[in-house]
Design a protein around this motif. Structure first.
Motif, PDB file in Angstrom:
ATOM      1  N   VAL A  87       0.792  -1.234   0.000  1.00  0.00           N
ATOM      2  CA  VAL A  87       0.000   0.000   0.000  1.00  0.00           C
ATOM      3  C   VAL A  87       0.825   1.285   0.000  1.00  0.00           C
ATOM      4  O   VAL A  87       0.868   1.967  -1.010  1.00  0.00           O
ATOM      5  N   ILE A  88       1.451   1.654   1.094  1.00  0.00           N
ATOM      6  CA  ILE A  88       2.161   2.943   1.175  1.00  0.00           C
ATOM      7  C   ILE A  88       3.265   3.051   0.116  1.00  0.00           C
ATOM      8  O   ILE A  88       3.345   4.077  -0.578  1.00  0.00           O
ATOM      9  N   PRO A  89       4.106   2.034  -0.070  1.00  0.00           N
ATOM     10  CA  PRO A  89       5.115   2.139  -1.135  1.00  0.00           C
ATOM     11  C   PRO A  89       4.496   2.315  -2.527  1.00  0.00           C
ATOM     12  O   PRO A  89       5.102   2.966  -3.384  1.00  0.00           O
ATOM     13  N   PHE A  90       3.296   1.776  -2.731  1.00  0.00           N
ATOM     14  CA  PHE A  90       2.623   1.976  -4.017  1.00  0.00           C
ATOM     15  C   PHE A  90       2.444   3.470  -4.282  1.00  0.00           C
ATOM     16  O   PHE A  90       2.763   3.964  -5.364  1.00  0.00           O
ATOM     17  N   TYR A  91       1.903   4.187  -3.306  1.00  0.00           N
ATOM     18  CA  TYR A  91       1.648   5.614  -3.490  1.00  0.00           C
ATOM     19  C   TYR A  91       2.944   6.385  -3.701  1.00  0.00           C
ATOM     20  O   TYR A  91       2.989   7.311  -4.513  1.00  0.00           O
ATOM     21  N   PHE A  92       4.000   6.011  -2.987  1.00  0.00           N
ATOM     22  CA  PHE A  92       5.296   6.655  -3.163  1.00  0.00           C
ATOM     23  C   PHE A  92       5.827   6.422  -4.581  1.00  0.00           C
ATOM     24  O   PHE A  92       6.253   7.356  -5.257  1.00  0.00           O
ATOM     25  N   LEU A  93       5.792   5.162  -5.039  1.00  0.00           N
ATOM     26  CA  LEU A  93       6.286   4.845  -6.382  1.00  0.00           C
ATOM     27  C   LEU A  93       5.428   5.486  -7.462  1.00  0.00           C
ATOM     28  O   LEU A  93       5.931   5.955  -8.475  1.00  0.00           O
ATOM     29  N   TYR A  94       4.108   5.505  -7.242  1.00  0.00           N
ATOM     30  CA  TYR A  94       3.188   6.112  -8.207  1.00  0.00           C
ATOM     31  C   TYR A  94       3.536   7.592  -8.382  1.00  0.00           C
ATOM     32  O   TYR A  94       3.691   8.080  -9.497  1.00  0.00           O
ATOM     33  N   PHE A  95       3.667   8.304  -7.268  1.00  0.00           N
ATOM     34  CA  PHE A  95       3.977   9.732  -7.313  1.00  0.00           C
ATOM     35  C   PHE A  95       5.373   9.984  -7.907  1.00  0.00           C
ATOM     36  O   PHE A  95       5.550  10.895  -8.712  1.00  0.00           O
ATOM     37  N   THR A  96       6.329   9.164  -7.523  1.00  0.00           N
ATOM     38  CA  THR A  96       7.693   9.304  -8.047  1.00  0.00           C
ATOM     39  C   THR A  96       7.714   9.099  -9.557  1.00  0.00           C
ATOM     40  O   THR A  96       8.337   9.881 -10.295  1.00  0.00           O
ATOM     41  N   GLU A  97       7.025   8.047 -10.015  1.00  0.00           N
ATOM     42  CA  GLU A  97       7.006   7.804 -11.458  1.00  0.00           C
ATOM     43  C   GLU A  97       6.258   8.916 -12.187  1.00  0.00           C
ATOM     44  O   GLU A  97       6.658   9.332 -13.273  1.00  0.00           O
ATOM     45  N   TYR A  98       5.180   9.425 -11.580  1.00  0.00           N
ATOM     46  CA  TYR A  98       4.464  10.544 -12.199  1.00  0.00           C
ATOM     47  C   TYR A  98       5.398  11.747 -12.368  1.00  0.00           C
ATOM     48  O   TYR A  98       5.434  12.369 -13.430  1.00  0.00           O
ATOM     49  N   CYS A  99       6.151  12.064 -11.341  1.00  0.00           N
ATOM     50  CA  CYS A  99       7.092  13.198 -11.418  1.00  0.00           C
ATOM     51  C   CYS A  99       8.135  12.967 -12.507  1.00  0.00           C
ATOM     52  O   CYS A  99       8.455  13.886 -13.274  1.00  0.00           O
ATOM     53  N   PHE A 100       8.666  11.756 -12.565  1.00  0.00           N
ATOM     54  CA  PHE A 100       9.638  11.430 -13.607  1.00  0.00           C
ATOM     55  C   PHE A 100       9.017  11.594 -14.995  1.00  0.00           C
ATOM     56  O   PHE A 100       9.617  12.188 -15.892  1.00  0.00           O
ATOM     57  N   ARG A 101       7.805  11.060 -15.177  1.00  0.00           N
ATOM     58  CA  ARG A 101       7.132  11.152 -16.479  1.00  0.00           C
ATOM     59  C   ARG A 101       6.789  12.607 -16.818  1.00  0.00           C
ATOM     60  O   ARG A 101       6.813  13.002 -17.982  1.00  0.00           O
ATOM     61  N   LEU A 102       6.482  13.398 -15.815  1.00  0.00           N
ATOM     62  CA  LEU A 102       6.192  14.810 -16.043  1.00  0.00           C
ATOM     63  C   LEU A 102       7.432  15.535 -16.568  1.00  0.00           C
ATOM     64  O   LEU A 102       7.333  16.337 -17.508  1.00  0.00           O
ATOM     65  N   LEU A 103       8.577  15.226 -16.001  1.00  0.00           N
ATOM     66  CA  LEU A 103       9.826  15.798 -16.514  1.00  0.00           C
ATOM     67  C   LEU A 103      10.120  15.284 -17.926  1.00  0.00           C
ATOM     68  O   LEU A 103      10.606  16.021 -18.775  1.00  0.00           O
ATOM     69  N   GLN A 104       9.806  14.018 -18.140  1.00  0.00           N
ATOM     70  CA  GLN A 104      10.069  13.397 -19.437  1.00  0.00           C
ATOM     71  C   GLN A 104       9.185  13.976 -20.541  1.00  0.00           C
ATOM     72  O   GLN A 104       9.666  14.318 -21.617  1.00  0.00           O
ATOM     73  N   TYR A 105       7.878  14.092 -20.282  1.00  0.00           N
ATOM     74  CA  TYR A 105       6.922  14.498 -21.320  1.00  0.00           C
ATOM     75  C   TYR A 105       6.529  15.978 -21.265  1.00  0.00           C
ATOM     76  O   TYR A 105       5.986  16.506 -22.227  1.00  0.00           O
ATOM     77  N   ARG A 106       6.732  16.615 -20.104  1.00  0.00           N
ATOM     78  CA  ARG A 106       6.345  18.013 -19.923  1.00  0.00           C
ATOM     79  C   ARG A 106       4.865  18.257 -20.223  1.00  0.00           C
ATOM     80  O   ARG A 106       4.472  19.283 -20.775  1.00  0.00           O
ATOM     81  N   ASN A 107       4.064  17.257 -19.891  1.00  0.00           N
ATOM     82  CA  ASN A 107       2.621  17.309 -20.113  1.00  0.00           C
ATOM     83  C   ASN A 107       1.974  16.422 -19.055  1.00  0.00           C
ATOM     84  O   ASN A 107       2.254  15.213 -19.005  1.00  0.00           O
ATOM     85  N   ALA A 108       1.104  16.990 -18.219  1.00  0.00           N
ATOM     86  CA  ALA A 108       0.514  16.258 -17.098  1.00  0.00           C
ATOM     87  C   ALA A 108      -0.300  15.046 -17.541  1.00  0.00           C
ATOM     88  O   ALA A 108      -0.195  13.968 -16.949  1.00  0.00           O
ATOM     89  N   GLN A 109      -1.117  15.213 -18.571  1.00  0.00           N
ATOM     90  CA  GLN A 109      -1.952  14.101 -19.034  1.00  0.00           C
ATOM     91  C   GLN A 109      -1.097  12.976 -19.617  1.00  0.00           C
ATOM     92  O   GLN A 109      -1.335  11.799 -19.342  1.00  0.00           O
ATOM     93  N   LEU A 110      -0.107  13.331 -20.400  1.00  0.00           N
ATOM     94  CA  LEU A 110       0.793  12.342 -20.993  1.00  0.00           C
ATOM     95  C   LEU A 110       1.602  11.632 -19.901  1.00  0.00           C
ATOM     96  O   LEU A 110       1.833  10.417 -19.970  1.00  0.00           O
ATOM     97  N   ALA A 111       2.026  12.385 -18.914  1.00  0.00           N
ATOM     98  CA  ALA A 111       2.762  11.794 -17.790  1.00  0.00           C
ATOM     99  C   ALA A 111       1.887  10.780 -17.065  1.00  0.00           C
ATOM    100  O   ALA A 111       2.311   9.647 -16.802  1.00  0.00           O
ATOM    101  N   TYR A 112       0.660  11.161 -16.767  1.00  0.00           N
ATOM    102  CA  TYR A 112      -0.284  10.266 -16.085  1.00  0.00           C
ATOM    103  C   TYR A 112      -0.514   8.993 -16.894  1.00  0.00           C
ATOM    104  O   TYR A 112      -0.461   7.885 -16.360  1.00  0.00           O
ATOM    105  N   CYS A 113      -0.748   9.130 -18.177  1.00  0.00           N
ATOM    106  CA  CYS A 113      -1.043   7.973 -19.041  1.00  0.00           C
ATOM    107  C   CYS A 113       0.138   7.025 -19.184  1.00  0.00           C
ATOM    108  O   CYS A 113      -0.050   5.862 -19.545  1.00  0.00           O
ATOM    109  N   ASN A 114       1.347   7.497 -18.882  1.00  0.00           N
ATOM    110  CA  ASN A 114       2.527   6.657 -19.042  1.00  0.00           C
ATOM    111  C   ASN A 114       3.093   6.114 -17.738  1.00  0.00           C
ATOM    112  O   ASN A 114       4.154   5.484 -17.731  1.00  0.00           O
ATOM    113  N   ILE A 115       2.382   6.309 -16.646  1.00  0.00           N
ATOM    114  CA  ILE A 115       2.769   5.673 -15.393  1.00  0.00           C
ATOM    115  C   ILE A 115       2.524   4.178 -15.572  1.00  0.00           C
ATOM    116  O   ILE A 115       1.475   3.763 -16.057  1.00  0.00           O
TER     117      ILE A 115
END
Length: 108
Positions: free
Chosen positions: A52-80
């Motif tokens: 549970v708790i590590p899931f949320y940490f990894l989810y948020f971490t990957e979202y941040c990484f994808r946001l830097l990668q794609y520079r688009n919130a929707q695209l970042a979310y879809c690629n988690i």
């Protein structure tokens, strides 16, 4: 798993969330949407696998990484990876019966 309706969920595109052990939806009609509920059940399984708790940490971490990668919130979310697994398998109502543990890893 219990489905809870909360009309105060924030966001235009945000209509539901899996918060172990619940699925919280914005509108009651979503409780009957088999594919939407299956998507959220996939997230619940992912959460249990990661304790549970590590899931949320990894989810948020990957979202941040994808946001830097794609520079688009929707695209970042879809690629988690968690979302990719859930979206690609939500139409298969038998997916969770044959899903192997840690399957989200192949979607990284």
């Amino acid at each position: 798993m219990r489905i809870v309706v909360n009309k105060y969920l924030i966001g235009r595109h945000f209509v539901g969330i899996a918060l172990w052990p619940f699925i919280v939806v914005k509108d009651p009609f979503l409780k009957k949407d088999e594919y939407f509920i299956n998507h959220e059940k996939i997230h619940l399984r992912q959460q249990v696998e990661l304790l549970v708790i590590p899931f949320y940490f990894l989810y948020f971490t990957e979202y941040c990484f994808r946001l830097l990668q794609y520079r688009n919130a929707q695209l970042a979310y879809c690629n988690i990876s968690f979302e990719r697994e859930a979206y690609l398998n939500e139409d298969d109502l038998h997916y969770l019966k044959r899903r192997k543990p840690w399957s989200f890893i192949k979607y990284l």
